[in-house]
Motif scaffolding. Structure first.
Motif, mmCIF file in Angstrom:
data_model
loop_
_atom_site.group_PDB
_atom_site.id
_atom_site.type_symbol
_atom_site.label_atom_id
_atom_site.label_comp_id
_atom_site.label_asym_id
_atom_site.label_seq_id
_atom_site.Cartn_x
_atom_site.Cartn_y
_atom_site.Cartn_z
ATOM 1 N N THR A 1 -35.298 17.025 27.376
ATOM 2 C CA THR A 1 -36.325 17.995 27.028
ATOM 3 C C THR A 1 -37.490 17.336 26.323
ATOM 4 O OG1 THR A 1 -35.286 18.178 24.673
ATOM 5 C CG2 THR A 1 -34.805 19.882 26.386
ATOM 6 N N LYS A 2 -37.325 15.859 26.250
ATOM 7 C CA LYS A 2 -38.069 15.040 25.687
ATOM 8 C C LYS A 2 -39.242 14.592 26.730
ATOM 9 C CE LYS A 2 -34.721 13.541 22.932
ATOM 10 N NZ LYS A 2 -33.512 12.431 22.627
ATOM 11 N N GLU A 3 -40.498 14.576 26.024
ATOM 12 C CA GLU A 3 -41.751 14.222 26.801
ATOM 13 C C GLU A 3 -41.627 13.017 27.823
ATOM 14 O OE1 GLU A 3 -44.718 11.920 24.147
ATOM 15 O OE2 GLU A 3 -43.638 13.433 22.980
ATOM 16 N N VAL B 1 -29.458 7.769 17.997
ATOM 17 C CA VAL B 1 -31.027 8.089 18.462
ATOM 18 C C VAL B 1 -31.383 9.434 19.125
ATOM 19 C CG1 VAL B 1 -32.611 7.639 20.576
ATOM 20 C CG2 VAL B 1 -31.220 5.903 19.529
ATOM 21 N N ASN B 2 -30.661 10.189 19.550
ATOM 22 C CA ASN B 2 -30.683 11.739 19.525
ATOM 23 C C ASN B 2 -30.733 12.544 18.407
ATOM 24 O OD1 ASN B 2 -30.426 11.596 22.244
ATOM 25 N ND2 ASN B 2 -28.545 12.257 22.548
ATOM 26 N N ALA B 3 -29.936 12.259 17.172
ATOM 27 C CA ALA B 3 -30.074 12.649 16.009
ATOM 28 C C ALA B 3 -31.211 12.400 15.449
ATOM 29 C CB ALA B 3 -28.885 12.374 15.243
ATOM 30 N N MET C 1 -24.940 4.541 19.331
ATOM 31 C CA MET C 1 -26.511 4.347 19.325
ATOM 32 C C MET C 1 -27.165 5.559 19.871
ATOM 33 S SD MET C 1 -27.263 1.176 18.529
ATOM 34 C CE MET C 1 -28.216 0.060 19.308
ATOM 35 N N ASN C 2 -26.614 6.026 20.952
ATOM 36 C CA ASN C 2 -26.977 7.217 21.809
ATOM 37 C C ASN C 2 -27.071 8.393 20.837
ATOM 38 O OD1 ASN C 2 -28.008 7.018 24.406
ATOM 39 N ND2 ASN C 2 -25.890 5.846 24.750
ATOM 40 N N LEU C 3 -25.860 8.795 20.374
ATOM 41 C CA LEU C 3 -25.626 9.886 19.135
ATOM 42 C C LEU C 3 -26.811 9.841 18.127
ATOM 43 C CD1 LEU C 3 -21.948 10.415 19.249
ATOM 44 C CD2 LEU C 3 -23.745 11.404 20.439
ATOM 45 N N LEU D 1 -30.239 10.153 30.079
ATOM 46 C CA LEU D 1 -28.847 9.620 30.647
ATOM 47 C C LEU D 1 -28.193 9.361 29.355
ATOM 48 C CD1 LEU D 1 -30.401 6.844 33.081
ATOM 49 C CD2 LEU D 1 -28.935 8.787 33.590
ATOM 50 N N GLY D 2 -28.514 9.473 28.265
ATOM 51 C CA GLY D 2 -27.877 9.315 26.877
ATOM 52 C C GLY D 2 -26.565 9.897 27.158
ATOM 53 N N MET D 3 -26.523 11.378 26.980
ATOM 54 C CA MET D 3 -25.652 12.104 26.934
ATOM 55 C C MET D 3 -24.476 12.095 28.045
ATOM 56 S SD MET D 3 -25.335 12.793 23.685
ATOM 57 C CE MET D 3 -23.962 13.881 23.883
HETATM 58 MG MG MG Z 1 -30.735 10.302 24.350
#
Ligand code: MG
Ligand code: ADP
Length: 954
Positions: free
Chosen positions: A762-764, A702-704, A698-700, A771-773
């Motif tokens: 780096t997100k607003e 969402v980041n993608a 899920m984390n990968l 915390l995801g990665m």
């Molecule tokens: Mg993330």
């Protein structure tokens, strides 16, 4: 078949549903779960079901009496995060077979309190702390250690379970306990009438509880957790049904009690209750009492207001003198604002007891007042002030009255300024004054905040970043330990120094600029230099922000990172420790925070209700409420982050895991992103926590998705790979590769470098937590694997996750039979483990013995060395903790080398940054270092591998 489902339902496990909901995939998906019913109670339209991965709640579309515990069912419903946790709602429940209810899983109350067993049928033991019986329903509060669990025991609970201190075992389903939309703890839903069992009855004579003095009560929290203690003392005040104040020769105590049995000041009583409340004064909770003797009314202790504010006389009956400067009438009490040259304080008296008090009490009267002193502490738990709780009108004596208004004016001219402040305070008091019960809540909050602050102080000191705090003129007010070490000065030395000696002019320029811009100045990031005591210039990267209070700049805080090369390497090693700290911090404070937020939310709600919308205060109250809501969302995230520590490794086919998530991921990615899945047939099996694999994916994903705002392709591939001897950070050998790549914006080197850092985003604000990665990395490492990233701006990103492949299918799951008859041929050999942590040592001995090894153990380096000296027989491997008292791992290894040349060594460590000091680079990279935390099977696999390698080479 689900009648009205538009799309084909996706088959999922209970843990899959949990992961999907907790990770925040909002899409309402219809899913299908095969599971066993653990909870079905005709009075409630809710079931619980579980499979081997976990448990969830089910709200059936039409409840049926045919559904009973033990049945195998197929549930088709919509996923929703309900008040009972992850839930399938509007569910169709098909009974697929009969059976017995699964055995409850034994858990500790502490694990249960942290949500580790939510939704699963468990058995837990605790002592009854409080019980309430409403109609036929019994509710128990159980204490186990410092954890506290609420149990809805239903109507079948034996009466003996409700007696305080009875030791009971309860079988039930833990669910989050939600108040005002916030999880404040855990509740246990009892499944069947006979699921509450009394293991040991309450003591026959509760007054036989160990007798302690009031002074001891203040320190008894840990010692008597869950058990009652007995006090004997003289009553100084009673509020029937609420509290009792007691005095003995050692001190004064607050006793919280629901008993109303009347006593009067002077009576000697025995009180029994629980000592586990963290309060300023000694505090006995949930108490009962009985009178044992008469006595003369207690003499109050005479003290000045300054002495009372010192905290020494908290909860004591005291007498002091001051001048009356204000009176306020509240709902149920009168408040006197009293003035002494040194300070202003309030005295309260309940209105029904104030009969005749203010009829003839002009402002300016000099009073002598008697009452219970109740200190007000600040967030550092330092007493700042106090209130007096007067008992009745007799507690107020008039010493003198103001003779005339002129004399009053002249006499008090010197105090005029202070008085104005006091009246302002009084006005505030009118708005915020609460009943005594609420005051108590606030006092507890203070204590909790103080504990929180202590933990944050700890973080300030432990931070590996340099933290500098400047006053509003830019001078250095204080620094943390890392800054002391980097600069070579102590903080006491630094304070009087001209800041120009310590930092470059760019730094000072930036700080001054911030101060000039005022309280609204946005934070600034810049590079500068730190000048050490030896005049060396150290490059630093600084993030500075102003600190403001009441619209005034009060200072600047700067967090600086050492950019020199050596420190960069260090920083990578420090990462793991930071992760651990964040995890510990998160679990440690998230629950406390939730409680604080509960208070904020409920009081701001009340304010919003009471304040008319046209008032100036309406908007600020709304702001408070919104801030509290944001804080609540943040703690939820922290909590789900820290749950990574509860690992349930299983044998997993990653192909199946990816296939299972396919539909979910598609929904998550949206229509603009193509999902390309390429699974290698005959993929090897790996040993990981199934739920965690879900989190990783899920984390990968969402980041993608975030990296491809205008669409693109996400490719997921699996493959069997062989890691060569040159692989860094991974044991050579067969692995399963999970490759996830996107065609998104990619990352510049400075982002790539910090990618795995907790809280790096780096997100607003509000979109990324950072915390995801770090979670992904922690999970992969916990499974004994490793992760690499390849990315360039504009050219997409590729993550490669390597998991050690397990060669034969290892059927033994965590709850299944122990290993001996497992498919691996039994190992042989003698292993010596030197480890000072008893729990880790036990785990290692157990796992290695199961695998077939003979294990010798030592609790530190010296003991291990003695053991080797006295051991003539075979020895195949030394497992050494790196950091141990007396003799550390690397030194132990070199001492052993002279006795047993060539003996292979496997280091285990929870301090990778310290490991670097004693170990050679080759050792670090050879797979001979295993990072804590690890699971038993990771350790065994690693030992097998090291011994196999040793046999090959000679
Ligand atoms: Mg993330
Ligand atoms: P968050 O997503 O909350 O920001 P993460 O730890 O998941 O936190 O990611 C940290 C940062 O790494 C992101 O803010 C982003 O800058 C970068 N990042 C992660 N994955 C990718 C990716 N696939 N493509 C580009 N940048 C990424």
């Amino acid at each position: 078949m689900a009648a009205a489902a538009a799309a084909q339902p996706v088959s999922m496990t209970a843990a899959g549903v949990r992961t999907a909901l907790v990770a925040g995939a909002a899409a309402p998906a219809t899913v299908r779960v095969r599971a066993v019913v653990t909870f079905a109670d005709e009075t409630q339209p809710i079931y619980f079901v579980q499979d081997e991965t976990g448990g969830i709640a089910v709200v059936p579309r039409s409840p049926s009496p045919a559904v009973r515990p033990g049945q195998r069912v197929v549930v088709t419903g919509r996923m929703e995060l309900g008040p009972r946790g992850p839930t399938l709602v509007d569910a169709e429940v098909e009974v697929a077979g009969a059976g017995a209810r699964p055995a409850p899983r034994p858990v500790s109350a502490a694990a249960l309190e942290q949500g580790a067993a939510d939704g699963v049928l468990v058995a837990v033991q605790g002592r009854t702390r409080r019980a309430s019986v409403e109609g036929s329903l019994t509710t128990l509060t159980l204490a186990a250690g410092t954890a506290s669990i609420r149990v809805f025991a239903g109507s079948g609970a034996p009466r003996e379970a409700a007696a305080a201190e009875a030791l009971v075992e309860v079988v039930g389903i833990p669910v989050p306990r939600v108040r005002d939309g916030i999880v404040v703890g855990r509740e246990l839903l009892v499944a069947q009438p006979d699921d509450v069992r009394v293991v040991a009855a309450a003591p026959d004579d509760p007054y036989a509880a160990p007798r302690i003095t009031i002074a001891e009560l203040g320190r008894a929290r840990q010692q008597y957790a869950g058990r009652r203690v007995r006090l004997r003392g003289t009553v100084t005040r009673q509020r029937p049904g609420r509290s009792l104040y007691l005095r003995d020769e050692s001190g004064n105590a607050y006793v919280e009690t629901a008993l109303e049995t009347p006593v009067v000041p002077g009576d000697v009583v025995e009180a029994i209750g629980f000592a586990d409340v963290d309060e300023f004064a000694p505090y006995l909770a949930d108490a009962e009492y009985r009178k044992v003797a008469d006595g003369p009314p207690p003499e109050p202790i005479d003290a000045t207001p300054a002495e009372l504010a010192s905290g020494r006389l908290d909860a004591a009956l005291v007498r002091t003198e001051a001048v009356l400067i204000g009176v306020e009438r509240g709902r149920d009490e009168l408040t006197f604002v009293l003035q002494h040259p040194s300070l202003t304080f309030n005295a309260h008296v309940l209105i029904p007891r104030s009969e005749g008090l203010i009829d003839d009490l002009p402002l300016g009267s000099h009073l002598r007042v008697t009452g219970i002193c109740s200190v007000v502490v600040d967030t550092d738990r330092v007493p700042r002030s106090f209130r007096l709780q007067l008992r009745d009108a007799a507690d107020v004596e008039v010493v003198s009255r103001p003779s005339s208004s002129a004399a009053f004016g002249a006499g008090w001219a010197a105090w005029a300024g202070v008085s104005l402040a006091a009246i302002a305070l009084g006005a505030l008091g009118l708005v915020y004054r609460r009943s005594v019960a609420q005051e108590r809540t606030i006092r507890r909050q203070f204590a909790r905040e103080a504990a929180l602050k202590a933990r944050f102080d700890d973080i300030f000191e432990r931070s590996s970043d340099l933290i500098l705090v400047h006053d509003r003129r830019g001078r250095i007010a204080t620094v943390n330990r890392a800054a002391e070490q980097a600069s070579g000065y102590t903080r006491e030395e630094l304070r009087p120094l001209d800041p120009e000696w310590i930092v470059s002019s760019t730094y000072l320029h930036e700080v001054r600029h911030l101060i000039e811009q005022g309280p609204e100045a946005p934070p600034r990031s810049f590079r500068a230099e730190l000048i050490t005591r030896r005049s060396q210039k150290v490059p630093i990267e600084v993030h500075a922000r102003v600190v403001a209070s009441d619209g005034q700049v009060t200072g600047v805080t700067a967090v600086a990172r050492n950019l020199s090369e050596r420190d960069q390497l260090d920083a990578q090693l420090r990462q793991a420790q930071k992760m651990e700290a964040v995890g510990r911090l998160a679990t440690g404070i998230a629950h406390d925070f939730n409680n604080l937020i509960t208070v904020l939310l409920s009081y701001s709600d009340e304010l919003i209700e009471k304040i008319p919308p046209e008032s100036d205060l309406y908007h600020p109250a709304q702001e408070i409420q919104q801030a509290a809501e944001r804080a609540s969302a943040l703690t939820e995230q922290l909590l789900s982050f820290s749950r990574r520590q509860i690992v349930v490794p299983q044998t997993v086919d990653l192909n199946a895991a990816v296939a299972n998530m396919h539909d979910l991921l598609k929904r998550l990615l949206g229509a603009d992103i193509t999902l390309d899945v390429n699974l290698e047939p005959g993929l090897g099996l790996v040993r990981v926590d199934q739920a965690q694999v879900g989190q990783v994916m899920m984390n990968l994903a969402v980041n993608a998705r975030d990296a491809m705002p205008h669409g693109g392709t996400l490719t997921i591939e699996t493959a069997n790979v062989e890691m060569g001897e040159d692989a860094i950070d991974a044991i050579p050998g067969p692995h399963v590769l999970l490759r996830v790549s996107d065609t998104g914006v990619g990352m510049p080197p400075e982002v790539r470098r910090r990618l795995f850092e907790p809280f790096f985003t780096t997100k607003e604000a509000g979109r990324g937590t950072g915390l995801g990665m770090s979670m992904v990395q922690a999970i992969v490492r916990q499974s004994g694997g490793h992760i690499t990233v390849e990315s360039e701006p504009g050219h997409g990103t590729t993550f490669r996750l390597y998991f050690p492949r397990i060669m034969q299918e290892d059927e033994a799951g965590p709850e299944a039979a122990p290993l001996p008859q497992g498919p691996l041929p039994e190992a042989s050999g003698v292993v010596l483990i030197a480890e000072d942590d008893a729990a880790v040592r036990r785990l290692a001995v157990r796992e290695l013995t199961r695998r077939g090894y003979d294990v010798l153990q030592a609790s530190d380096g010296v003991e291990a060395l003695d053991l080797v000296r006295g051991h003539a027989g075979r020895l195949d491997l030394l497992i050494a903790d790196v950091v141990m008292p007396r003799l550390n791992g690397p030194d132990l290894a070199s001492a052993v080398e002279t006795l047993r040349p060539g003996l292979p060594v496997l280091y285990i460590t929870g301090h990778p940054e310290r490991a670097g000091q004693g170990l050679t680079a080759a050792e670090m990279e050879s797979g001979r270092v295993l990072l804590k935390p690890f699971t038993g099977s990771t350790l065994v696999d690693r030992v097998d591998a090291v011994l196999a390698a040793a046999r090959r080479t000679g």
